[in-house]
Design a protein around this motif. Structure first.
Motif, short mmCIF file in Angstrom:
data_model
loop_
_atom_site.label_atom_id
_atom_site.label_comp_id
_atom_site.label_asym_id
_atom_site.label_seq_id
_atom_site.Cartn_x
_atom_site.Cartn_y
_atom_site.Cartn_z
N ILE A 118 18.71 -43.62 70.52
CA ILE A 118 20.07 -43.29 70.96
C ILE A 118 20.38 -41.84 70.61
CG2 ILE A 118 22.52 -43.81 70.56
CD1 ILE A 118 21.68 -46.72 70.21
N ARG A 119 19.87 -41.37 69.46
CA ARG A 119 20.11 -39.99 69.07
C ARG A 119 19.58 -39.03 70.13
NH1 ARG A 119 17.42 -38.34 63.69
NH2 ARG A 119 18.39 -40.28 63.05
N ARG A 120 18.38 -39.33 70.61
CA ARG A 120 17.78 -38.43 71.62
C ARG A 120 18.54 -38.51 72.94
NH1 ARG A 120 13.36 -35.77 69.89
NH2 ARG A 120 12.49 -36.57 67.96
N SER A 121 19.04 -39.70 73.29
CA SER A 121 19.81 -39.78 74.54
C SER A 121 21.15 -39.06 74.37
CB SER A 121 20.01 -41.23 74.97
OG SER A 121 21.02 -41.84 74.21
N MET A 122 21.69 -39.07 73.13
CA MET A 122 22.93 -38.32 72.89
C MET A 122 22.67 -36.82 72.97
SD MET A 122 24.71 -40.72 69.97
CE MET A 122 25.97 -39.62 69.42
N TRP A 123 21.51 -36.39 72.48
CA TRP A 123 21.16 -34.96 72.58
C TRP A 123 21.14 -34.53 74.03
CZ3 TRP A 123 16.26 -34.12 69.00
CH2 TRP A 123 16.63 -34.36 67.67
N GLU A 124 20.51 -35.39 74.85
CA GLU A 124 20.39 -35.06 76.27
C GLU A 124 21.77 -34.93 76.90
OE1 GLU A 124 18.37 -33.57 78.91
OE2 GLU A 124 17.32 -34.30 77.13
N PHE A 125 22.63 -35.87 76.52
CA PHE A 125 24.00 -35.87 77.05
C PHE A 125 24.76 -34.61 76.60
CE2 PHE A 125 28.47 -37.04 76.31
CZ PHE A 125 28.83 -37.19 77.63
N LEU A 126 24.60 -34.26 75.33
CA LEU A 126 25.30 -33.07 74.83
C LEU A 126 24.79 -31.80 75.50
CD1 LEU A 126 25.50 -33.96 71.02
CD2 LEU A 126 27.33 -34.06 72.71
#
Lengths: 257, 306
Positions: free
Chosen positions: B170-178
């Motif tokens: 989830i952290r990596r998907s949040m990075w992508e989103f940010l």
């Protein structure tokens, strides 16, 4: 933000507050109805029949406006103090503090939420009262305006309590040790004309006396005190408490580090 | 234009703790900015002042040119904040939480409904919109707070430890989103304990310690300031003592592993040559910590307590 967007924020907060009131109606609306039914049953019917008339009305009729007002005071105050303090403790009050809401918007949104609960409880309690006695409204405008103003005053009081409070103890002290005694001694169950002169003078220092009597005047057309003076007292409290709440929020007391 | 301009900001708490000691900080519009520092360095206080949750003692703060002293509401309208602590109403639904927040920013119910769908879809919470806050997992609560902060389309998004306690996927998907919302023009200020996160996402970095900015530059320049890196080398042969490499600090970790500190003016080839001369073969190699972490530890190293 301009006035239009402040009004949108105000309505949003008001909607949030009254949604909460009606979502948990078993906690917010039902208990005052139950308590009032018991008051009418015990004081109005059982004991009241032995008391006879007061100010020309059956005792149950006489105490009805006071009982309604007492529930409005308790519930308007309790609504805001619990809602605001819970938001403070759970930290979702920050949703409002980080948003570009003016201080008056935050204050009025909560206070109007308290007024909505006060009016909802008043309506419910009035229906309960009709099971025990006949009620009529002598002066509809005075009845409505006094109940709205009183609910507003005590909603502001609840807000101030919640802003200052640091623990759950702090939110229960005022209702238990200030509001309850002032309400019971504020002419809900008796006319102050029955009291000795010195007690009458002391009673005049009790702001709830003016609210109860103004409301009783609106419903029954009788009052121990001058109705104009009662209005002045209620409005003065509303303005004074609003100004105090504005000062507290602007300073960040209890809500900002 | 500057998204954030902080000048000589001081915060002294009533108990005498001086959390900020004259902080100066500028964040340009469109930047992805890391604000790093150890616990108690003053990061959250600084963010608290910008978002008006903390009152300042002195100094000035401007958000897109709006001063928090003279145009607070205007300044706040530009900012979306995701705090470190979970601060959602646990009894309210996901949908109500975001639409109510939108209303607080002056968005009409219709605007809020439309925006809620977009934000909750983006953060993969649309299917959970009827759930109450208490029914969400820790990662979902974090994503909900991001969705809530984005409802009014802020020009400056401040994230205080947004991925704390969130699993790596989830952290990596949040990075992508940010990265996406930053590419779309939103300025982002990020505080994080995951220095890999800052190194991956941010273009500029400031390191705050003891209430003062001790380093502020673009990420590449900051990393160049790292004078030494520590490498962990795995050896084929077992060793009982650390090999001696002239000019290098070498430590034996265990039979098949050593740590070598290499400064900027030294050369890894020399290390390999020296080990080879000693009859040792390097099987694999890795950095002991990521480079930003190493620099961070050096810059914020505390003196031993007296």
């Amino acid at each position: 933000m301009n006035l239009r967007t402040q009004l949108v924020a105000l309505l949003t907060l008001l909607r949030k507050e009254y949604t909460r009131v009606f979502r948990i109606w078993v906690q917010t609306i039902v208990p005052p109805a139950m308590t009032t039914a018991l008051y009418f049953l015990i004081f109005g019917n059982l004991i009241g029949k032995r008391i006879g008339k007061m100010d020309g009305f059956d005792y149950a009729q006489f105490i009805a406006p006071g009982l309604i007002m007492m529930q409005v005071i308790t519930n308007a105050y309790g609504n805001v103090v619990s809602s605001f303090f819970a938001a403070k403790m759970q930290r979702h009050l920050e949703e409002m503090l980080v948003a570009p809401m003016a201080n008056w918007t935050i204050i009025l949104g909560h206070a109007f939420g308290g007024v909505v609960r006060g009016l909802a409880v008043a309506a419910t309690v009035t229906v309960v009262a009709l099971f025990f006695t006949d009620l009529h409204v002598a002066h509809p405008f005075i009845t409505l305006s006094v109940i709205v103003l009183t609910a507003f005053v005590f909603s502001l009081g609840g807000l101030i309590n919640a802003v200052i409070a640091k623990s759950f103890d702090d939110v229960s002290i005022i209702p238990s040790f200030v509001l309850a005694p002032l309400s019971y001694l504020g002419g809900v169950f008796y006319s102050i004309a029955l009291l000795p002169e010195f007690a009458q003078k002391i009673s005049l220092l009790n702001p709830i006396l003016y609210m109860v009597n103004a409301f009783r005047y609106g419903m029954l057309g009788v009052s121990d005190i001058d109705i104009g003076f009662a209005y002045a007292i209620i409005v003065a409290f509303a303005v004074g408490l609003f100004a105090f709440a504005m000062w507290l929020i602007r300073r960040g007391t209890g809500i900002r580090s | 234009m500057l998204a954030l301009a902080v000048r000589n900001l001081v915060k002294t708490y009533p108990n005498g703790v001086q959390a900020l000691r004259g902080v100066d900080l500028e964040v340009p519009e469109g930047d992805f900015f890391a604000l790093l520092g150890p616990n108690g360095a003053g990061k959250t206080t600084l963010i608290g002042i910008v978002t008006s949750l903390v009152t300042k003692t002195s100094g000035t703060v401007e958000v897109f040119g709006s001063s928090i002293d003279t145009a607070l509401e205007q300044a706040k309208a530009h900012v979306g904040v995701v705090p470190q602590e979970i601060n959602i109403n646990y009894w309210d639904s996901v949908y109500n939480i975001v639409t109510t927040q939108a209303g607080f920013y002056g968005m009409t119910p219709r605007q809020a409904r439309e925006r809620a769908e977009a934000c909750l879809e983006q953060l993969q919470l649309w299917d959970r919109r009827r759930d109450s806050g208490r029914e969400l997992s820790g990662g979902m609560k974090r994503r909900l707070m991001i969705a809530r902060a984005l409802m009014h389309q802020p020009r400056l998004l401040i994230l205080d430890e947004p991925t704390a306690g969130v699993d790596i996927e989830i952290r990596r998907s949040m990075w992508e989103f940010l990265r996406e919302i930053n590419a779309a023009g939103t300025t982002i200020i990020l505080t994080t304990h995951y220095l890999e996160e800052a190194e991956n996402l941010c273009r500029h970095v400031a390191i705050i310690d003891h209430g003062q900015i001790v380093e502020r530059d673009d990420m590449a320049s900051v990393l160049r300031k790292l004078h030494a890196e520590t490498f962990v080398l795995n050896l084929r042969e077992a060793i009982s003592t650390a090999p001696v490499l002239s000019g290098y600090s070498v430590e034996r970790v265990h039979d098949h592993e050593i740590e070598v500190e290499v400064t900027k003016d030294q050369d890894l080839n020399e290390v390999f040559a020296g080990l080879s001369a000693a009859g040792l073969h390097v099987v694999s190699m890795r950095n002991k910590s990521n480079r930003l972490e190493e620099l961070f530890l050096r810059l914020t190293a505390r003196e031993p307590a007296e």
